[in-house]
Design a protein around this motif. Structure first.
Motif, PDB file in Angstrom:
ATOM      1  N   SER A 178      12.230   9.936  -4.754  1.00 42.72           N
ATOM      2  CA  SER A 178      13.799  10.032  -4.860  1.00 42.72           C
ATOM      3  C   SER A 178      14.433   9.029  -3.620  1.00 42.72           C
ATOM      4  N   PRO A 179      15.564   9.274  -3.350  1.00 37.89           N
ATOM      5  CA  PRO A 179      16.716   9.009  -2.464  1.00 37.89           C
ATOM      6  C   PRO A 179      16.982   9.915  -0.525  1.00 37.89           C
ATOM      7  N   TYR A 180      15.888  10.556  -1.041  1.00 37.91           N
ATOM      8  CA  TYR A 180      16.080  11.529   0.326  1.00 37.91           C
ATOM      9  C   TYR A 180      15.644  11.264   1.838  1.00 37.91           C
ATOM     10  N   THR A 181      14.909  10.963   1.670  1.00 34.52           N
ATOM     11  CA  THR A 181      14.342  10.566   3.250  1.00 34.52           C
ATOM     12  C   THR A 181      14.141   9.566   3.675  1.00 34.52           C
ATOM     13  N   SER A 182      13.887   8.482   4.804  1.00 31.98           N
ATOM     14  CA  SER A 182      14.243   7.437   5.609  1.00 31.98           C
ATOM     15  C   SER A 182      12.436   7.202   5.024  1.00 31.98           C
TER      16      SER A 182
ATOM     17  N   LEU B 133       0.810  -1.193  -0.035  1.00 36.48           N
ATOM     18  CA  LEU B 133       0.095   0.184   0.044  1.00 36.48           C
ATOM     19  C   LEU B 133       0.606   1.385   0.086  1.00 36.48           C
ATOM     20  N   VAL B 134       0.583   2.029  -0.720  1.00 35.93           N
ATOM     21  CA  VAL B 134       1.473   3.521  -0.924  1.00 35.93           C
ATOM     22  C   VAL B 134       1.065   4.121  -1.514  1.00 35.93           C
TER      23      VAL B 134
ATOM     24  N   ARG C 231      10.801   2.674  -1.261  1.00 30.71           N
ATOM     25  CA  ARG C 231      11.682   2.050  -2.705  1.00 30.71           C
ATOM     26  C   ARG C 231      12.077   0.599  -2.140  1.00 30.71           C
ATOM     27  N   LYS C 232      13.393   0.266  -1.107  1.00 33.45           N
ATOM     28  CA  LYS C 232      13.680  -1.081  -0.998  1.00 33.45           C
ATOM     29  C   LYS C 232      13.099  -2.036  -0.812  1.00 33.45           C
ATOM     30  N   TYR C 233      11.903  -1.674  -0.376  1.00 34.23           N
ATOM     31  CA  TYR C 233      10.945  -2.734   0.028  1.00 34.23           C
ATOM     32  C   TYR C 233      10.364  -2.979  -1.770  1.00 34.23           C
ATOM     33  N   ILE C 234      10.125  -1.928  -2.414  1.00 33.17           N
ATOM     34  CA  ILE C 234       9.840  -2.113  -3.793  1.00 33.17           C
ATOM     35  C   ILE C 234      10.531  -3.022  -4.638  1.00 33.17           C
TER      36      ILE C 234
END
Lengths: 664, 86
Positions: free
Chosen positions: A59-63, A5-6, A69-72
């Motif tokens: 984008s890669p800027y916030t945790s 769920l995103v 992103r990592k999960y997907i």
């Protein structure tokens, strides 16, 4: 099957998650960060639903973005449900355009469709589905509308396939094609190609000379850098899509805007805020709150009665003395000092939940941001401090509402500096005995010192410990709305349960350990006088630490300070016991004559008081810090930091005070 | 600060309550922050209106792309704009 769920923050993600999963939920943390990781099973299916953090972009800027992103990319969910606030479709579809670049089926759940009409918006979902080439479902998580349709769609095999439409202008599409042809048979080729074009720092290892060359070419053609080009063109595409399926008619000023004219009014906003905070304080930690604590664990309170009854029961059954002591003085006393806060906590969680769901909490941050930013905190930091003046435990737990990780961690570490109600007996004892008619001044100065310490520590931490860039205050003011009863009950219940669970584990364990150290000698004899206990010898070992603030080696002071770890008011009763008195006469006689504590002067008294008030909080608060900071290491850092500051302050106060005393 | 007139250029932070402007570009050294602004839809050509201002003058609630966003003056100083009519 696994479904992710995103959606954006405030898109109704949590509500939809609850609608879809009912009560089958598991809450934990994502590895390495204190962001909730929620998982559940979708009702009537065997599909696992994973709730990803609220994000606006991949984008890669916030945790939050990194976690999602990592999960997907690494765990490859079968389907993504992209929940979207239909009332701000344009901004929301920005994330959708990124999800559509993945090799994964995506369903668009248009949430809040029940209030579209009121806002004069109408959306043609068929046209939208055709344009984006994805399945679209209109829902309202709040009104439980369209949820079954969404579940049916998941069960069917009719989810539209992701066609990877070309949404950028030709030069960019050509560059993407070129890069993805070099990526061999990697999954999510289009997504990674776009990220490579954007010079994504997390994909640095895949960057090649060719790619860098293509990037420079595009940037020269557009006279902009790649991130801007991509963002511009995504929004241009969304604009085109929007024109085919969304119509908007003008509506009268919304209720939210009218309310904001009052709640955010230049002159009224702060007084109204003060009033609301005063009400929360009154209910949760003031009159009503302390009444409930009294009711549970005060004299004649439920727990005290239970404790008395149990000890009589055990005595009459000839249970051995040490076991009775373990149960009554160790376990029940320790845990009840924490459980006594439960009714108070329920009131507090209720207040906080109402503030949050009604939309006012976001306004608090908006109102106070300027003030608190100057010392490196968030506007929302004020709430934990106010609540913390009643009890640090709920204070630390309310830090959850602070979005920024750094600000949240600093606030958690600083909240225990506020003198909580359990510290008042210490204050009364020392200020009352050594400052006579100026006791009130000593107390006022102490609160002043607490605020000063918070400001100073925050500045120090921001400058040397948490040196990451400050957060941008980019958030939204959600609409005001009436909180949903089921949501409020569920939220309050979950938080209360988490608290009770902790009282039953870490706090129970620590209480038993301190009881053991206090009741046994090194030869493991039970029932020794306090000065022969293991704790006393530990106190003797630690007495040198207190020498610089007391001017003498006093094991009794060290032991009492240690006992404050169970509950701060125990410092006073411990001193009374050590001085050879009964607990009830914990007053001036503690310091009288040739007694063990007769060495105290106003300087050392104030210093010792400050140390006890500012050093490591009680186990309850330490447990809360552990949970909210996310690791034992960070918790220990916090405890050491607090104790260090307390020690330095106490020593400074004693040395200056002692100097003044010598001068006469 | 005087009120910018229609057609004049400046920074987003120069706008007064209720004024509208078109974004000309972003210049911000903090890449993460700039990306965030882009993600939130502050791209070249977008129309922005100042809708609410916090009682202490900062932050500011702006309206764009059919939604609202709170943003600090510090960030607004890095956004070039041209004032337009409503």
């Amino acid at each position: 099957m696994r479904v992710a769920l995103v959606g954006n923050q405030n898109s109704g993600k949590t509500s939809l998650f609850n609608c879809l999963t009912g009560s089958n939920q598991k809450v934990g943390n994502w590895p390495g960060v204190t962001i909730d990781r929620k998982e559940g099973v979708i009702k009537g299916t065997e599909t696992i639903l994973v709730d990803l953090p609220g994000i606006y972009s991949l984008s890669p800027y916030t945790s939050e973005e990194e976690v999602s992103r990592k999960y997907i990319l690494e765990e490859n969910p079968d389907v993504i449900i992209n929940i979207v606030d239909a009332t701000s479709l344009e901004r929301s579809l920005y994330l959708t355009t990124q999800l559509l670049e993945l090799d994964c089926q995506v369903i668009l759940a248009l949430n809040m469709c029940d209030i579209l009409e009121k806002k004069g918006i109408s959306i043609d979902e068929k046209e939208l589905s055709k344009n984006l080439h994805m399945s679209v479902v209109k829902i309202s998580a709040l009104k439980n509308m369209g949820i079954q349709e969404l579940i049916n769609l998941l069960k069917s095999e009719e989810i539209l396939d992701n066609k990877h439409q070309k949404i950028y202008e030709d030069p960019i599409e050509k560059a993407i094609e070129k890069i993805s042809s070099q990526l061999n048979d990697l999954k999510h080729k289009r997504f990674i190609s776009v990220k490579l074009l954007e010079r994504d720092p997390l994909l640095k290892d895949k960057e090649t000379e060719n790619i860098r060359h293509d990037i420079t070419e595009c940037e020269q053609a557009y006279q902009l850098d790649m991130e801007q080009i991509i963002a511009n063109q995504r929004y241009l595409y969304i604009d085109k899509v929007k024109q085919t399926c969304l119509t908007k008619t003008p509506v009268p000023e919304s209720g939210t805007d009218k309310l904001d004219k009052i709640f955010l009014n230049k002159w009224l906003a702060l007084p109204i805020f003060a009033l609301i905070m005063a009400l929360v304080y009154f209910l949760a930690v003031g009159v009503v709150g302390s009444y409930t604590v009294e009711l549970i664990s005060g004299e004649g309170g439920i727990i005290t009665l239970f404790q008395n009854w149990l000890s009589e029961f055990l005595i009459s059954n000839e249970v051995s003395e040490w076991l009775i002591s373990l149960i009554c003085d160790g376990i029940i006393a320790g845990v009840s000092s924490v459980l006594g806060f439960v009714p108070q906590l329920i009131i507090l969680f209720l207040c906080i939940c109402l503030l949050e769901t009604s939309g006012y909490m976001s306004r608090i941050a908006f109102l106070l941001d300027k003030l608190f930013r100057s010392i490196g905190l968030s506007g929302k930091s004020l709430i934990p401090f106010i609540v913390g003046s009643g009890c640090s435990v709920p204070g630390i737990m309310t830090c959850r509402t602070i979005e920024d990780e750094t600000e949240r961690r600093i606030t958690i570490m600083l909240t225990p500096f506020m003198p909580c109600s359990a510290k008042l007996p210490i204050l009364t004892l020392f200020a009352g005995n050594f400052f006579g008619e100026f006791a009130w001044l000593a107390t006022v100065f102490l609160y002043f010192l607490a605020i000063l310490t918070i400001v100073f520590s925050s500045l120090v931490m921001k400058k040397w410990i948490f040196t990451e860039k400050g957060s941008a205050f980019i958030s939204e003011l959600p609409e005001y709305k009436l909180p949903s009863l089921t949501y409020v009950l569920r939220d309050v219940g979950e938080k209360t349960f988490a608290f009770i669970q902790r009282a039953g584990t870490i706090i129970l364990f620590c209480s038993v350990v301190v009881w053991f150290l206090l009741s046994f000698s090194w030869k493991l004899e039970y029932g020794v006088a306090i000065e022969f206990s293991i704790l006393a010898s530990i106190g003797k070992g630690l007495a040198w630490l207190f020498y610089p603030m007391l001017g003498t080696l006093s094991w009794g002071s060290a032991v009492s300070a240690l006992q404050g770890l169970i509950a701060k008011e125990q410092v006073v009763s411990s001193m009374a016991i050590i001085a050879g008195l009964f607990e009830e006469t914990a007053d001036a006689t503690i310091f009288a004559g040739n007694g063990i504590f007769s060495f105290f002067t106003p300087a050392s008294a104030y210093a010792f008081m400050v140390f006890n008030l500012f050093s490591a909080p009680c186990f309850g608060a330490i447990g809360a810090m552990k949970r909210e900071l996310g690791s034992v290491k960070r918790m220990l850092q916090a405890v050491l930091f607090q104790t260090g500051i307390a020690w330095v302050l106490a020593v400074l106060i004693y040395q200056i005070g002692h100097f003044l005393e010598m001068m006469g | 600060m005087h009120r910018l007139k229609e057609g004049e250029t400046g920074h987003l932070s120069d706008l007064k309550l209720g004024q509208c402007a078109e974004v000309l570009g972003l210049h911000n050294d903090n890449l993460a922050l700039r990306r965030r602004l882009l993600d939130m839809g502050i791209t070249t050509g977008v129309k922005i209106r100042v809708k609410k201002i916090a009682p202490l003058g900062d932050p500011v609630d702006i309206e764009l792309r059919g939604y609202e966003l709170c943003i600090r003056l510090d960030e607004m100083r890095n956004i070039d704009i041209k004032v337009v009519s409503k």
